[in-house]
Design an enzyme around this catalytic site. Structure first.
Site, PDB file in Angstrom:
ATOM      1  N   THR A   1       0.812  -1.217   0.000  1.00 21.62           N
ATOM      2  CA  THR A   1       0.000   0.000   0.000  1.00 21.62           C
ATOM      3  C   THR A   1       0.849   1.272   0.000  1.00 21.62           C
ATOM      4  OG1 THR A   1      -0.098   0.007   2.420  1.00 21.62           O
ATOM      5  CG2 THR A   1      -1.869  -1.127   1.258  1.00 21.62           C
TER       6      THR A   1
ATOM      7  N   GLY B   1       0.569  -7.040   5.821  1.00 16.92           N
ATOM      8  CA  GLY B   1       0.046  -8.399   5.957  1.00 16.92           C
ATOM      9  C   GLY B   1       0.234  -9.046   7.314  1.00 16.92           C
TER      10      GLY B   1
ATOM     11  N   GLU C   1      -1.601  -9.081   9.705  1.00 14.87           N
ATOM     12  CA  GLU C   1      -2.846  -9.693  10.189  1.00 14.87           C
ATOM     13  C   GLU C   1      -3.127 -11.003   9.460  1.00 14.87           C
ATOM     14  OE1 GLU C   1      -2.609  -6.201  10.220  1.00 14.87           O
ATOM     15  OE2 GLU C   1      -2.514  -6.587  12.364  1.00 14.87           O
TER      16      GLU C   1
ATOM     17  N   ASN D   1       3.248  -4.576  13.794  1.00 16.15           N
ATOM     18  CA  ASN D   1       2.957  -5.425  14.946  1.00 16.15           C
ATOM     19  C   ASN D   1       3.332  -6.881  14.705  1.00 16.15           C
ATOM     20  OD1 ASN D   1       0.412  -5.006  13.167  1.00 16.15           O
ATOM     21  ND2 ASN D   1       0.098  -6.998  14.115  1.00 16.15           N
TER      22      ASN D   1
ATOM     23  N   ASP E   1      -1.558  -4.626  19.285  1.00 15.70           N
ATOM     24  CA  ASP E   1      -1.541  -4.181  17.883  1.00 15.70           C
ATOM     25  C   ASP E   1      -0.991  -2.753  17.779  1.00 15.70           C
ATOM     26  OD1 ASP E   1      -1.905  -4.175  15.107  1.00 15.70           O
ATOM     27  OD2 ASP E   1      -4.024  -3.616  15.232  1.00 15.70           O
TER      28      ASP E   1
ATOM     29  N   ASP F   1       1.559  -1.135  16.405  1.00 14.32           N
ATOM     30  CA  ASP F   1       2.717  -1.245  15.520  1.00 14.32           C
ATOM     31  C   ASP F   1       3.482   0.069  15.411  1.00 14.32           C
ATOM     32  OD1 ASP F   1       0.587  -1.305  12.667  1.00 14.32           O
ATOM     33  OD2 ASP F   1       1.770   0.372  13.373  1.00 14.32           O
TER      34      ASP F   1
ATOM     35  N   ARG G   1       1.865   4.050  17.424  1.00 13.38           N
ATOM     36  CA  ARG G   1       0.476   3.659  17.696  1.00 13.38           C
ATOM     37  C   ARG G   1       0.225   3.581  19.199  1.00 13.38           C
ATOM     38  NH1 ARG G   1      -1.525   0.407  12.960  1.00 13.38           N
ATOM     39  NH2 ARG G   1      -2.686  -1.094  14.189  1.00 13.38           N
TER      40      ARG G   1
END
Lengths: 188, 595
Positions: free
Chosen positions: B201, B217, B219, B287, B330, B332, B357
């Protein structure tokens, strides 16, 4: 539509069917965009894609976790046809599963509840409303192709995606998988 | 492809270049005297052409600062729409019902280069006070293949320029070089593999004839990496994994028996920065996976949630700084590291700034990766009592513990299966970029002021499947989420000013000498006083701002441009925290403003 199915359904469903029956056209949602198919559940497959069931349950219906929480597996579901129809029409209170029947929880009670009764448990509204016939079609599609179907297969994936997408490649048996390096470099 | 506008001189140059390519010349060998050939020299010295915006983050240091002063605090109230252009890419694919716009336009010599979410590149002639499409390159991205494994939207954050090429990525994993004059694809290369859950992205970073690519990716059980492609040979120069292989330094921080490292996450989907003085690339790492079940992966899980410094020539890791070891939230650290030099008693202090984050802003000594200062930039932090003044680690961090619990009462774990955390898992600060004003030494953070609820699902190896979510739980949104812009004085490491906003900042920042520009997902593009952050100008685009503003000149006149089209993760996964945004429609539009 068969009357005996109506008789077997919940009181809520009977109300919603009656409310919608007068507006029901002969052609199901999305059918016009589909080529003629010998599979009687093709219209339901189109609903499954167009109503964005795939957004959470995925093309294979197995759902899974992620940022949106856990969409339940339709492959492992124990729901009956009537229960699937009710769940699509009314959503699942207290979860992210939206309702897809216009007027649900307003003029049409769901699980005996209106919007006020549902309160904080009110499910979200689907991105599109479905006619009763479309809801039945998608339920029939789930019953025919997803419920009890085990783990997703390459054949099922290719059947779902009629495009040239590579989305199904990972389901291929290893020896059939194309060498991805072959498409590298000056392909245009 | 037909050109819709342009000059004959340019066209004949294009012809000459095409001939050069045909003759097999290396791009690096093409003379760089031509004004619109982008060279390393130009990329290193963008201050010499302030009317252009050549880097994704404006310069190699990610300042997103423009010295242009035609639009300033005295006259910004007169800023008006100069022109707009509708773009495409709104269509859905995979699990996504629509795409959105998160890109930063690139501006060079009066032409803009922008992307839509599916990676189509648009070259727009901005001369004469209006925008004319010169060409569109549609990479025909495989929507279902890529969209099914894009955790957080149909996104593409923009292009880079090199030589006579426009360099871009696609969600389905390609690096594409397009002829800048004709819009024809010159070559393309698969860098990421959606079959493994990898998508791209971010915009490429160009360093010394290489395109640097990051991957998304975490996740979906990927093992993250940063990769460099030689733009002359189209071959991979290096690929550095963000999760060490067995026996490599750092592999001892994965202490499980599940081989968790092989699917350990560590995405790199935000474009990094480059310090030419030491030939170092600094890049943020995402993450670990599964996101919320950290007992599955005991150990610190290097190099997840870290800033990584790489030798640009070899890709070798020089240092790392980890923010949230064994992360159960999460949180990251993919964010850009902003490179800042401050005068000090023993020569300039070379810092890398990162807004994480996890709600803390960090200054790291970028010569050695040591902590300098850190502070919370959000209103509410519940997962830790604060950072250790010496190390910058959360005070509860215990290096002897395999599974960190931090403030255990709020931390998601196998014994605390449903819990509320602040910041929420989107942060803090997500990908929308910060900006840095080197004159005022102020650093502007686009903030998501948030809490959310995490439900843990115990991960087991059998749940790890290709192209399926690997998160060990998921968030829900019982709390209202707002936003702010937080300005930090980097000389003191303290908050200088803060402007609260009704909605989270999902777009990012632009700084000029006396202004900052930003937007809201409810549609407003705004300009603020650089010191007080007082709002001086606002225009409602009628869409959702999900991309950062930038500025450039054409024919000597200054413009501000911003892409508008709410997409990304927010309106699928987080909309319940901002119910008013449910009425924002998908869109795809470029707005350009001028006095």
């Amino acid at each position: 539509m068969k009357l005996n199915l109506l008789a077997a359904s919940t009181p809520m469903l009977r109300v919603s069917v009656a409310a919608l029956a007068f507006a029901m056209p002969a052609v199901a949602y999305g059918q016009a965009a589909q080529p003629a198919s010998s599979d009687p559940t093709a219209a339901g497959k189109a609903v499954f894609a167009k109503a964005n069931c795939v957004g959470c349950h995925k093309w294979h219906g197995n759902g899974g976790g992620g940022y949106g929480g856990d969409a339940l597996s339709l492959r492992k579901t124990a729901l009956t046809r009537e229960q699937i129809i009710e769940t699509v029409g009314c959503g699942r209170p207290g979860t992210g599963m939206p309702f897809f029947t216009r007027g649900a929880y307003d003029e049409i009670k769901c699980y005996g509840m209106n919007r006020q009764d549902a309160g904080a448990q009110m499910p979200p509204e689907g991105g599109t409303f479905l006619r009763q016939k479309d809801i039945e079609a998608v339920a029939d599609y789930v019953l025919a192709h997803i419920k009890g179907a085990g783990e997703p297969t390459y054949a099922q994936c290719v059947d779902f995606f009629s495009s040239g997408s590579r989305v199904c490649d990972i389901y291929k048996p290893k020896e059939e998988k194309p060498d991805t390096t072959a498409s590298m470099g000056k392909s245009q | 492809m037909k050109r819709f506008s342009g000059q004959t001189i340019r066209s004949s140059r294009a012809h000459l270049l095409a001939t050069a390519f045909a003759a097999g010349s290396l791009l690096a060998a093409v003379p760089v005297s031509a004004a619109d050939e982008v060279s390393q020299e130009r990329l290193l010295n963008v201050q010499n052409e302030p009317g252009n915006w050549l880097h994704h983050h404006q310069n190699y240091s990610a300042h997103r600062f423009s010295p242009l002063k035609e639009i300033n605090r005295d006259n910004v109230k007169n800023l008006k729409v100069a022109w707009t252009m509708h773009l495409g890419g709104v269509e859905g694919g995979g699990i996504w019902s629509h795409g959105g716009l998160e890109g930063t336009p690139i501006a060079e010599n009066g032409f803009l280069y922008v992307t839509d979410g599916w990676g189509s590149v648009y070259k727009i002639d901005a001369h004469g006070g209006r925008g004319v499409l010169v060409w569109k390159m549609d990479p025909k991205t495989d929507h279902d293949w890529a969209g099914a494994v894009a955790c957080c939207g149909v996104d593409n954050r923009g292009v880079a320029l090199w030589g006579n090429l426009v360099i871009s990525h696609t969600l389905d994993g390609r690096l594409i070089a397009t002829d800048k004059e004709t819009g024809q694809v010159k070559w393309q290369r698969n860098v990421a593999d959606p079959d493994k859950g990898e998508v791209i992205t971010g915009a490429p970073l160009i360093v010394k004839n290489m395109a640097i690519t990051g991957v998304a990716g975490a996740e979906y059980g990927i093992r993250g990496w940063i990769a460099a492609t030689d733009l002359s040979t189209q071959k991979e120069v290096w690929r550095t994994y963000t999760i060490p292989g067995k026996g490599e330094p750092g592999s001892e921080t994965w202490k499980d028996n599940n081989n968790a490292a092989a699917a350990g996450g560590g995405s790199t989907w935000v474009t990094g920065t480059y310090d030419p003085a030491t030939d170092t690339i600094i890049w943020g790492v995402g993450n670990p996976g599964p996101d919320w079940d950290n007992a599955y992966r005991p150990g610190d899980n290097l190099y997840t949630d870290s800033s990584l410094a790489l030798d640009a020539t070899t890709g070798k890791i020089k240092w790392h700084y980890q923010h949230t070891p064994n992360d159960p939230y999460d949180y990251d650290s993919v964010a850009e590291n902003v490179l800042v030099d401050l005068p000090g008693p023993n020569g300039p202090r070379k810092l890398a700034l990162e807004a994480d984050r996890n709600g803390f802003a960090y200054a790291i000594d970028r010569t050695n990766g040591k902590f300098v200062w850190g502070l919370p930039f959000v209103k509410k932090v519940t997962w830790t009592k604060g950072l250790d003044a010496e190390t910058g680690k959360p005070v509860e961090y215990d290096p002897n513990k395999a599974v960190q619990t931090y403030v255990a009462s709020v931390t998601p774990s196998r014994t605390n299966m449903e819990t509320d955390i602040c910041p929420g898992n989107m942060g803090g600060k997500n990908w929308p970029p910060t900006a840095y004003n080197p004159e005022l030494k102020l650093w502007y953070i686009p903030v998501i002021e948030s809490c959310n609820r995490i439900k843990v699902e115990v991960a087991t190896p059998d749940k790890l499947k290709p192209r399926e979510f690997w998160t060990g739980g998921g968030p829900s949104q019982p709390f209202k989420i707002t936003g702010s812009v937080t300005a930090i004085d980097v000389t003191t490491g303290k908050i200088a000013s803060k402007l609260e906003t009704p909605f989270p900042n999902l777009g990012g920042m632009l700084a000029t000498s006396d202004l900052v520009f930003t937007g809201q997902p409810s549609g407003e593009v705004t300009a603020h006083d650089a010191k007080s952050l007082q709002k001086l100008w606002e225009f409602n685009t009628g869409g959702g701002v999900n991309a950062p503003p930038m500025t450039f000149t054409v024919d000597g006149k200054q413009y501000v441009a911003i892409l508008v089209g709410l997409g990304g993760a927010w309106d699928k996964w987080f909309i319940d925290s901002t119910p008013e945004l449910k009425k924002i429609q998908p869109g795809s539009m470029l707005y350009v403003f001028a006095l």
